[in-house]
Design an enzyme around this catalytic site. Structure first.
Site, mmCIF file in Angstrom:
data_model
loop_
_atom_site.group_PDB
_atom_site.id
_atom_site.type_symbol
_atom_site.label_atom_id
_atom_site.label_comp_id
_atom_site.label_asym_id
_atom_site.label_seq_id
_atom_site.Cartn_x
_atom_site.Cartn_y
_atom_site.Cartn_z
ATOM 1 N N GLY A 82 -13.631 -3.861 22.214
ATOM 2 C CA GLY A 82 -14.848 -3.685 21.841
ATOM 3 C C GLY A 82 -15.261 -5.279 21.018
ATOM 4 N N ILE A 170 -5.821 -9.220 15.170
ATOM 5 C CA ILE A 170 -7.023 -10.644 15.800
ATOM 6 C C ILE A 170 -8.046 -10.856 15.068
ATOM 7 C CG2 ILE A 170 -8.611 -9.117 16.436
ATOM 8 C CD1 ILE A 170 -7.102 -12.103 18.220
ATOM 9 N N GLY A 193 -0.918 -6.259 -1.180
ATOM 10 C CA GLY A 193 -1.613 -5.541 -2.097
ATOM 11 C C GLY A 193 -0.211 -4.893 -3.385
ATOM 12 N N TYR A 194 0.667 -4.793 -2.212
ATOM 13 C CA TYR A 194 1.632 -4.028 -3.643
ATOM 14 C C TYR A 194 3.406 -4.632 -3.337
ATOM 15 C CZ TYR A 194 -1.194 -1.113 -1.574
ATOM 16 O OH TYR A 194 -2.231 -0.517 -1.267
ATOM 17 N N GLU A 259 1.273 1.378 10.520
ATOM 18 C CA GLU A 259 2.300 1.177 9.396
ATOM 19 C C GLU A 259 2.710 1.620 8.848
ATOM 20 O OE1 GLU A 259 -0.161 -2.623 6.790
ATOM 21 O OE2 GLU A 259 -0.918 -0.937 5.490
#
Ligand code: UDP
Length: 312
Positions: A82, A170, A193-194, A259
């Site tokens: 897309g 990407i 973030g962790y 993930e």
């Protein structure tokens, strides 16, 4: 394990087990390494004794020379479905400046808009292969579909054409060297973030036992991002794909799609290198003092505009 074709398996074993570079780095000029000094603000080794890679824990000249000796072929697998084709140009152009410069790299671009793949001047030994994939109505389907399409491309093509593979989002650009220090049998990147002071029970793992990605509160090493990872084309992606298919059959979608499955895999199949968040930062976030170099970063994007079904 992946067939290494014209690749010298023995060299690889030496490199990954002994770092025996007397044969490959003779006559190179580089600073003498020390057993006493180095970075003290970060941990450079995991509790399974794998390197945790940060700026200042390797000498780029030495590490590139070790891997150059084997001259591996590296596949970069990306998806631009897309409107995400708009990110291809900057990703490839900056990749040519910073990603494994001097190595053989093929970008496998999975897209539903082949005519929007830009013409970019590539370095020697580097090329682009376009792989057609269907369009999607939901961004979640692209993210989950990546596992299926990438698994097919690996089996059909990449297995015969590459020694190492990197999967990357990407919508990112390279800002700095991303070199051979990132290569290993299974390299995973700490999620920015962790990576500091987050207790394992607070990691955003899948917590519903009904999902194949389930991890109980008392387990976990790190929280890894799915937006950049690499390895020998082992079984990780195939495993993630099969687990997500099981979830679909059971009418459940893991909280962070692939993930979540990837984190489950990496908990029980420890990576051979853990890359610091230098190997995937985000333009949304301030860069803290322990991140000395941002090597690649996710771009700020208008989610509502680029995703087929908008939203976060
Ligand atoms: N992607 C795509 N088209 C889409 C949605 C996602 O090509 O409509 C691919 C693209 O490679 C992107 C990756 O899936 O980098 C991850 O999606 P996204 O960046 O939206 O996830 P985020 O990291 O922002 O959660």
């Amino acid at each position: 394990m992946f067939c290494m074709c014209n690749f010298d398996k023995m060299s690889l074993i030496l490199i990954e087990t002994e770092l025996n570079f007397s044969f490959s780095c003779s006559r190179l000029k580089y600073a003498q390494p020390s057993t006493q000094t180095g970075r003290t603000d970060i941990n450079a080794v995991t509790n399974w004794n794998a390197p945790l890679v940060w700026e200042g824990t390797f000498d780029p000249v030495v590490i590139d020379a070790i891997y150059k000796k084997m001259d591996p072929r590296v596949a970069v697998v990306v998806f631009a479905v897309g409107k995400y084709t708009r990110f291809l140009k900057a990703f490839i152009e900056t990749g040519e400046k910073f990603f494994l410069v001097g190595f053989n790299v093929t970008y496998y671009i999975h897209t539903d808009r082949e005519n929007e793949v830009p013409k970019v001047t590539l370095g020697k030994g580097r090329k682009i292969t376009t792989v057609p994939v269907p369009s999607a109505n939901r961004w979640q389907d692209v993210v989950l579909g990546r596992m299926k399409w990438a698994t097919l491309t690996i089996e059909k093509t990449i297995r015969n054409e590459a020694d190492y593979l990197f999967m990357m989002d990407i919508d990112s650009v390279f800002y700095s060297r991303f070199g051979a220090e990132s290569l290993s049998r299974l390299s995973a990147v700490l999620h920015r973030g962790y990576y500091k002071n987050t207790p394992r029970e607070k990691f955003p793992y899948e917590r519903r036992p009904e999902s194949k990605a389930y991890i109980p509160a008392e387990e976990g090493d790190y929280y890894y991002t799915a937006a950049v990872w690499g390895g020998y084309l082992g079984d990780m992606y195939k495993y993630c794909y099969e687990m997500s298919e099981e979830d679909t059959k059971n009418k459940i979608e893991a909280v962070w799609q692939e993930e979540s499955h990837l984190n489950k895999y990496l908990l029980y199949n420890k990576p051979t290198k853990v890359l610091s968040p230098e190997y995937l930062w985000s333009d949304y976030d301030k860069v803290p003092a322990d991140i000395k170099v941002v090597r690649i970063s996710q771009l700020v994007k208008n989610y509502a505009e680029v995703r087929p079904n908008g939203g976060h």
